[in-house]
Design a protein around this motif. Sequence first.
Motif: not given
Lengths: 240, 246
Positions: A27, A31, A107-108, A110-114, A131, B104, B170, B206, B209
């Motif tokens: 990551t 960046k 990725r970001d 997906a890292a906070r699904p809920v 974005r 996650a 994020n 990484d 997740g």
Amino acid sequence: MALATRTARGGRPERPPPTPVRLWRSTIGKKTVMAVSGALMLLYLVFHMLGNLKVFFGPDDMNGYAHWLRTVGEPVLHHEWFLWLARVGLLAAVVAHGVAAYQLSRRDIAARPVGYRHRRARTSYATRTMRWGGVILALFVVWHLLDLTTGHVNPNGEAGRPYENVVATFSTWYGNAIYGVAMVAVGLHVRHGFFSAAQTLGAGSVGRDRALRLTADALALVLTLGFLAVPIGVTTGIVE
Amino acid sequence: MKITLRIWRQSGPEDRGAMRTYELDGVTPEMSFLEMLDTLNEELIGNGEEPVAFDHDCREGICGACGMVINGEPHGPDRTTTCQLHMRHFDDGATVDVEPWRAAAFPVVKDLVVDRSAFDRVIGSGGYITAPTGSAPEAHATPVAKAAADTAFENAECIGCGACVAACPNGSAMLFTAAKVTHLNTLPQGAPERESRVLDMVETMDAEGFGGCTNTGMCTSVCPKGIPLASISTMNREYLRALRKG
């Protein structure tokens, strides 16, 4: 003792993948790609904005400057080669910036699904709009190239006469509207982007934090105002 | 004081979970947030209901075990840990939303308890120094510059509560990992593993997740220990340096 534990079984240490691969996979590395490509585009924007201001010196100055850009580097470089090198470089920067942004964003998210039930948006407007602001800018660049580089959507569309083409674009309401929105977007993008890139490249420190934020604000303001000066000049009749 | 609580209830990792509303009377301003939850749990147990599960240990603000998102803010409205947050920060009759850390990499175990072992694996991959065990080393054996000692101490304050991950849009663990990397890489004792530490910890971070850093600064604004955003820049610098050295 500790050195031995870092050696893979079998006595031979595992070879890590080559540095560019490791950079792209992490990551922080991605960046870094965004920061460097963003810095290149920012540098280009500063020169682009300064070049645009030639419009206030009349058609001969502006058109002469545009013609000179095609002769930079001669006779070492062939006619227009400098321009094409810059275009290829910028295209590479745009692609790298966009692909890295897309992959990191996925990725970001997906890292906070809920998410939280109790929502609180407390990041700055510039930060929240990075974005979609980037997407708006990419679309603007397409229109901008069709308008003033190829002339396809320009009301005048005469090759080699950028001054007249610019005046033609900003004599339409939609030309001013599209350009105005995009220049505010570019200011917001630079405001967060410059600070973020400095952080990513490791230039941030406790003592420098404020200075970096102020520089980002100043840069954003100068760029937006500098670019907006042209349509304002045309609309008010200073440029005709 | 009377408080209306809306708390995330989830019986286990597989349960879908939902917000449940509870009315709690007899709350006093000097109660800590956790004592207020204890009071609620006593009432729930008295009624034959399942008490609200939450993590806690020292209740002194130094262990990092407790943590919940209160009205959308990790650890609530005060810049401290949940155990050191007092009910005087809420108005009589207030409605308070309580949710677990959301990421996650931090799956919900039950109610407000999340599994933060991802942090342990990040630490395990490089958050240590190689030193001979046995008696304590002589204090003057390794001189440390004052500035380095200050930076290391500032970052060593991190208690690994996970509020940074919970606050980050994020779900990124950059501030946590940066605090550990900056703490150890600044000190001469951490120098032998300087490169492998940052490379391995970032790789694990990484792989667990966590998201990437977009420098929003949300992490540092909720950190009960005030770890500065600049530590992330230090880690980025260390990472790029280590990558160059191969």
